[in-house]
Structure formats: structure tokens, C-alpha cells
Design a protein around this motif. Structure first.
Motif, short mmCIF file in Angstrom:
data_model
loop_
_atom_site.label_atom_id
_atom_site.label_comp_id
_atom_site.label_asym_id
_atom_site.label_seq_id
_atom_site.Cartn_x
_atom_site.Cartn_y
_atom_site.Cartn_z
N ILE A 24 27.49 35.41 -8.46
CA ILE A 24 27.43 36.76 -7.93
C ILE A 24 27.36 37.78 -9.07
O ILE A 24 28.12 37.71 -10.04
N THR A 54 34.02 44.19 -5.15
CA THR A 54 32.99 43.51 -4.37
C THR A 54 33.48 42.21 -3.77
O THR A 54 33.08 41.83 -2.67
N ASP A 55 34.38 41.52 -4.48
CA ASP A 55 34.82 40.17 -4.07
C ASP A 55 36.34 40.07 -4.18
O ASP A 55 36.85 39.27 -4.96
N THR A 57 38.70 38.79 -2.40
CA THR A 57 39.35 37.52 -2.06
C THR A 57 38.98 36.39 -3.02
O THR A 57 39.60 35.33 -2.99
N ARG A 59 36.15 34.82 -2.85
CA ARG A 59 35.28 33.86 -2.15
C ARG A 59 33.98 33.64 -2.92
O ARG A 59 33.57 32.49 -3.16
N ALA A 60 33.32 34.72 -3.31
CA ALA A 60 32.04 34.57 -4.02
C ALA A 60 32.23 33.92 -5.37
O ALA A 60 31.35 33.19 -5.85
N ARG A 180 32.51 50.18 -5.91
CA ARG A 180 31.58 49.04 -5.96
C ARG A 180 30.36 49.38 -6.80
O ARG A 180 29.86 48.53 -7.55
N TRP A 250 34.82 27.17 0.34
CA TRP A 250 33.97 28.01 -0.51
C TRP A 250 33.34 27.18 -1.63
O TRP A 250 32.17 27.35 -1.95
N HIS A 275 23.46 38.68 -0.44
CA HIS A 275 24.91 38.53 -0.33
C HIS A 275 25.58 39.76 0.28
O HIS A 275 26.76 39.71 0.65
N GLU A 279 29.95 40.73 1.94
CA GLU A 279 30.98 41.48 1.22
C GLU A 279 31.79 42.39 2.13
O GLU A 279 32.75 43.01 1.68
N ARG A 284 30.13 40.28 8.03
CA ARG A 284 30.05 38.83 7.79
C ARG A 284 30.25 38.06 9.08
O ARG A 284 29.58 37.04 9.32
#
Length: 324
Positions: A24, A54-55, A57, A59-60, A180, A250, A275, A279, A284
Motif C-alpha cells: 500500500i 489510511t490504514d 488497523t 490490515r493493508a 490522509r 489478511w 484500494h 479504507e 468496504r
């Protein structure tokens, strides 16, 4: 036959293959450590390269490391080792996302085509043609994802517009979110130090008709940018999804994603990753419909088709793994 020793040349090739993976914002959020005693490579999260806005958690980040993990598996098998991966092997070390032990002789050699493709794979943000993807290729892509327990869904043409509108809404939100936007610009400058924002010939043309929301990493159109070129009228979109949405899912999704992208490359098909809608949690959830009465968790949207390669994103120098 397996390699009898892990020399410096082979180690550099293994790590070079891993870091050729997509990530990412091209953050390349991984670090490697080598345990020579057990011939085990550790893959750790580079938390200083995480995207806090942007991320949040991670996850990306996990998906990105999963992509690198798949490349490492392919390269290890190419050099004759049986790669034995473990996901999240130490709960007391949350930054240790995976390990790959280089075991004895490989039982199922990785196809040479996949190893060669990992060095050539890169995203293309340029317009594609409207020619449909061959059914045999789509089936092969779905099989590649399924090998890691992940589902790949070809979005019907009747649903593509709605999905693109979700991505467009996410892009609009990203542009309006100052944190962001600043984070995006910071990583662009880190990757392209000679440019104030991503240059138009790297981003590729923007779609003036709004059919393909393409991320403008500079969070603004640069003065003097070339006239927008219309993208394909009927984009081919695929959604990668999992049954559950935990850290291991993930990482599995990342491995499946890279497997799909390598198969795409083998067939001469181009791909880019959309993507943006992933986000935003509310968007999502709308990327995939429930299947069999249960929810699916989208992990990536892939745009695929026939078209020009486009320029490749630069990579950091191959790191030397520290001792484990």
C-alpha cells in the motif's frame, strides 16, 4: 535438489524476490531476520512505515507482507527448498507476522513462469482495452486465490458501475481528508524524492469521465498535466475476499493476491489495485454481497485487462536480514 548452503547470492535473491511485492502506497512495510541455525527467515512489520490515517488497523500492512511472503515462497521453491511458512508464530511478538523455514528438497517445485513473473510484475494505471478476459484465465486466477483459502469474484458488468461509484466516493473522501492527503504526499516524496508529488507520467492519465477512479497520490492535479484520456468503457473488476477478517486472514489474502497478480503477469494481462473503498469501513462492507447467508470481507479490488505496462514503482535497496 535443494541448495546445500544458503550463500549470500541466494539470500539476496530470496529477499529481492520478497520485496518485489506490491504494498500500500509503496510503503514496503517489512523487515527480515535470518536464523541461520534453523534456516528460518522472519518477516516482521516495519511499524515505522505504517499508515496511521489510511490504514489504522494495519490490515493493508498485513496484506502487503502477505504478498511478500508469497514471493518468498516461490523463490525458495525455485532454489530447491521446501518453504514451510507459519503465520503469526509468536503472539508475544505482534510485529512478527510470518516465518519461512527453508526445509529439505522441495516437494512441488514452483512453476518457473511464476518465479520469472515476480520480477516483471507491476501495476499499470494506464487505460486498458474493452476486450474481455478469457474464461480460462479467470478460472486460473480463481484457482490461484483458492489455493490460500481466499475467494476471487469477477464482478458482473451490471454491478461494475456501482462498485466504481463506491471507489469514487472513497477517493472523494480521501481528497477531502487533510490527514490522509498529507500522509499520502509524505510517502510519495519518500518514494520519489525528486518529485513534489507523483508526476503525471507515473500516475498515468486521469479518467475525465469518472469511470475508473484512479488515486491521485499527490492529492491534487499538477499544473500542466496532460489532457485526461478516457479509460475502458467496460472495466473488468475482481474482488478478493475472505470468510473471516482476522490478522491471519489478511496475511492469507496477501498471499492469494500476489499469486493472482503473478498469474495475471504470466498471461500478459495488466492489473492495478483499487484500494480506496477498503479504507472506509462503511464502504468496504458494500464491496461484496453476503454469500450463503454469511458476510464476506473484501480484501482487495483488482482491475485487470489488456493494455500497456506503464512504469514500475521504484523499490528500496534489498535489505540485509539481521540475525534472528
Amino acid at each position: 535438489m535443494p541448495a546445500t548452503a544458503l550463500d549470500a547470492f541466494t539470500l539476496e535473491k530470496l529477499i529481492g524476490a520478497a520485496v518485489a511485492a506490491p504494498s500500500i502506497h509503496n510503503t514496503q512495510p517489512w523487515r527480515f531476520r535470518l536464523d541461520l541455525g534453523t534456516l528460518t527467515l522472519q518477516m516482521r512489520a516495519a511499524t515505522d512505515r505504517a499508515l496511521r490515517h489510511t490504514d489504522p488497523t494495519g490490515r493493508a500492512l498485513h496484506v502487503s507482507v502477505g504478498c511478500a511472503l508469497f514471493n518468498l515462497r516461490v523463490a525458495a521453491a525455485h532454489f530447491g527448498w521446501e518453504p514451510v511458512p507459519r503465520l503469526l508464530p509468536r503472539p508475544d511478538q505482534p510485529d512478527l507476522l510470518a516465518t519461512v523455514r527453508l526445509a529439505g528438497a522441495v516437494r512441488t517445485p514452483a512453476p518457473m513462469a511464476l518465479y520469472e513473473a515476480l520480477w516483471r510484475r507491476h501495476s499499470s494505471r494506464l487505460p486498458f482495452s474493452d476486450r474481455a478476459l478469457p474464461t480460462t484465465v479467470v478460472t486460473e486466477l480463481q484457482d490461484a486465490a483458492r489455493a490460500d483459502g481466499v475467494d476471487l469474484h469477477l464482478v458482473p458488468p451490471t454491478d461494475a458501475g456501482a462498485l466504481l461509484r463506491l471507489i469514487g466516493e472513497a477517493e472523494h473522501r480521501n481528497d477531502a481528508d487533510t490527514d490522509r492527503a498529507a500522509e499520502s504526499r509524505r510517502w510519495v516524496r519518500a518514494t520519489y524524492p525528486a518529485a513534489d508529488g507523483l508526476l503525471p507520467d507515473v500516475v498515468g492519465p486521469q479518467d475525465s469521465l469518472g469511470r475508473i477512479p484512479m488515486r491521485d497520490f499527490s492529492a491534487r492535479r499538477r499544473p500542466g498535466a496532460p489532457t485526461a484520456v478516457p479509460f475502458e468503457s467496460h472495466p473488468h473488476l475482481l474482488v478478493l475476499s475472505t470468510d473471516h477478517d482476522h490478522r491471519a486472514d489478511w496475511l492469507r489474502a496477501g498471499q492469494a493476491l500476489e499469486h493472482v497478480l503473478l498469474v495475471v503477469t504470466v498471461h500478459g494481462v495488466r492489473a492495478s489495485l483499487l484500494h480506496q473503498a477498503l479504507e472506509w469501513p462503511d464502504l468496504r462492507k458494500r464491496l461484496v454481497p453476503p454469500v450463503g447467508g454469511g458476510p464476506r470481507h473484501a480484501q482487495m479490488v483488482i482491475r485487470a485487462g489488456c493494455g500497456p505496462e506503464g512504469p514500475a514503482s521504484p523499490r528500496l535497496p534489498v535489505p540485509t536480514p539481521g540475525p534472528g
